[in-house]
Design a protein around this motif. Structure first.
Motif, mmCIF file in Angstrom:
data_model
loop_
_atom_site.group_PDB
_atom_site.id
_atom_site.type_symbol
_atom_site.label_atom_id
_atom_site.label_comp_id
_atom_site.label_asym_id
_atom_site.label_seq_id
_atom_site.Cartn_x
_atom_site.Cartn_y
_atom_site.Cartn_z
ATOM 1 N N ALA A 30 0.830 -1.206 0.000
ATOM 2 C CA ALA A 30 0.000 0.000 0.000
ATOM 3 C C ALA A 30 0.868 1.261 0.000
ATOM 4 N N LEU A 31 1.927 1.277 0.800
ATOM 5 C CA LEU A 31 2.820 2.436 0.829
ATOM 6 C C LEU A 31 3.549 2.607 -0.497
ATOM 7 N N LEU A 32 4.007 1.506 -1.064
ATOM 8 C CA LEU A 32 4.667 1.587 -2.374
ATOM 9 C C LEU A 32 3.693 2.084 -3.437
ATOM 10 N N SER A 33 2.461 1.614 -3.387
ATOM 11 C CA SER A 33 1.460 2.057 -4.365
ATOM 12 C C SER A 33 1.199 3.551 -4.246
ATOM 13 N N GLU A 34 1.137 4.041 -3.033
ATOM 14 C CA GLU A 34 0.930 5.470 -2.809
ATOM 15 C C GLU A 34 2.107 6.277 -3.366
ATOM 16 N N ASN A 35 3.322 5.804 -3.092
ATOM 17 C CA ASN A 35 4.506 6.478 -3.627
ATOM 18 C C ASN A 35 4.533 6.437 -5.148
ATOM 19 N N ILE A 36 4.144 5.320 -5.720
ATOM 20 C CA ILE A 36 4.130 5.174 -7.174
ATOM 21 C C ILE A 36 3.142 6.151 -7.796
ATOM 22 N N LEU A 37 1.975 6.292 -7.194
ATOM 23 C CA LEU A 37 0.988 7.251 -7.705
ATOM 24 C C LEU A 37 1.516 8.683 -7.662
ATOM 25 N N ASN A 38 2.147 9.042 -6.541
ATOM 26 C CA ASN A 38 2.690 10.393 -6.410
ATOM 27 C C ASN A 38 3.803 10.639 -7.422
ATOM 28 N N LEU A 39 4.667 9.680 -7.593
ATOM 29 C CA LEU A 39 5.787 9.835 -8.516
ATOM 30 C C LEU A 39 5.316 9.855 -9.963
ATOM 31 N N LYS A 44 4.561 13.251 -14.885
ATOM 32 C CA LYS A 44 3.724 13.786 -15.957
ATOM 33 C C LYS A 44 4.100 15.223 -16.285
ATOM 34 N N THR A 45 4.541 15.968 -15.280
ATOM 35 C CA THR A 45 4.927 17.358 -15.520
ATOM 36 C C THR A 45 6.426 17.519 -15.747
ATOM 37 N N HIS A 46 7.226 16.619 -15.176
ATOM 38 C CA HIS A 46 8.684 16.697 -15.319
ATOM 39 C C HIS A 46 9.172 15.475 -16.100
ATOM 40 N N ARG A 47 8.960 15.502 -17.389
ATOM 41 C CA ARG A 47 9.224 14.337 -18.228
ATOM 42 C C ARG A 47 10.695 13.937 -18.289
ATOM 43 N N LYS A 48 11.595 14.862 -18.108
ATOM 44 C CA LYS A 48 13.019 14.558 -18.250
ATOM 45 C C LYS A 48 13.709 14.268 -16.921
ATOM 46 N N ASP A 49 12.962 14.038 -15.879
ATOM 47 C CA ASP A 49 13.524 13.710 -14.570
ATOM 48 C C ASP A 49 13.840 12.218 -14.545
ATOM 49 N N TYR A 50 14.977 11.875 -15.119
ATOM 50 C CA TYR A 50 15.328 10.470 -15.294
ATOM 51 C C TYR A 50 15.684 9.783 -13.981
ATOM 52 N N THR A 51 16.174 10.528 -13.030
ATOM 53 C CA THR A 51 16.494 9.940 -11.728
ATOM 54 C C THR A 51 15.223 9.480 -11.025
ATOM 55 N N SER A 52 14.198 10.311 -11.067
ATOM 56 C CA SER A 52 12.921 9.917 -10.469
ATOM 57 C C SER A 52 12.280 8.789 -11.253
ATOM 58 N N GLN A 53 12.499 8.781 -12.557
ATOM 59 C CA GLN A 53 11.953 7.708 -13.390
ATOM 60 C C GLN A 53 12.571 6.371 -12.993
ATOM 61 N N ARG A 54 13.874 6.371 -12.729
ATOM 62 C CA ARG A 54 14.528 5.147 -12.297
ATOM 63 C C ARG A 54 14.018 4.719 -10.923
ATOM 64 N N GLY A 55 13.814 5.684 -10.030
ATOM 65 C CA GLY A 55 13.265 5.380 -8.715
ATOM 66 C C GLY A 55 11.881 4.774 -8.815
ATOM 67 N N LEU A 56 11.094 5.271 -9.762
ATOM 68 C CA LEU A 56 9.758 4.716 -9.990
ATOM 69 C C LEU A 56 9.854 3.257 -10.420
ATOM 70 N N LEU A 57 10.764 2.952 -11.322
ATOM 71 C CA LEU A 57 10.917 1.576 -11.783
ATOM 72 C C LEU A 57 11.376 0.652 -10.656
ATOM 73 N N VAL A 58 12.239 1.165 -9.786
ATOM 74 C CA VAL A 58 12.685 0.368 -8.636
ATOM 75 C C VAL A 58 11.512 0.079 -7.708
ATOM 76 N N MET A 59 10.667 1.094 -7.469
ATOM 77 C CA MET A 59 9.499 0.907 -6.601
ATOM 78 C C MET A 59 8.498 -0.075 -7.200
ATOM 79 N N VAL A 60 8.283 0.010 -8.500
ATOM 80 C CA VAL A 60 7.362 -0.920 -9.166
ATOM 81 C C VAL A 60 7.887 -2.347 -9.032
#
Length: 89
Positions: A30-39, A44-60
């Motif tokens: 549930a906590l990971l899902s909440e973080n994934i939704l926020n990220l 969606k607004t910061h498309r070139k934030d590749y560091t956060s994109q990698r963090g999202l993939l790690v969380m998924v």
């Protein structure tokens, strides 16, 4: 981007299997899902934030591992959690 302590406590209480539970797979997913939704909203607004994109993939990936564990250990709890979170449509 990160969860506020109040929201984290609210999610933990909502998905806890017993009072004081913070480590069960339900709470962690549930906590990971909440973080994934926020990220996802952030990306969606910061498309070139590749560091956060990698963090999202790690969380998924982490969420998938927790769900796989729960599916093998207790399929009933897994199914209930999937329905509550609205995953696997």
């Amino acid at each position: 981007m990160a969860l506020t302590p109040e929201r984290k406590l609210q999610v933990t209480r909502e998905y806890a299997t017993k009072p004081g539970d913070t480590g069960s797979p339900e709470v962690q997913v549930a906590l990971l899902s909440e973080n994934i939704l926020n990220l996802t909203e952030h990306l969606k607004t910061h498309r070139k934030d590749y560091t956060s994109q990698r963090g999202l993939l790690v969380m998924v990936g982490a969420r998938a591992k927790h769900l796989k564990y729960l599916r093998t250990k207790d399929p009933v709890r897994y199914q209930k959690l999937i329905e509550r979170l609205g995953l696997r449509r």
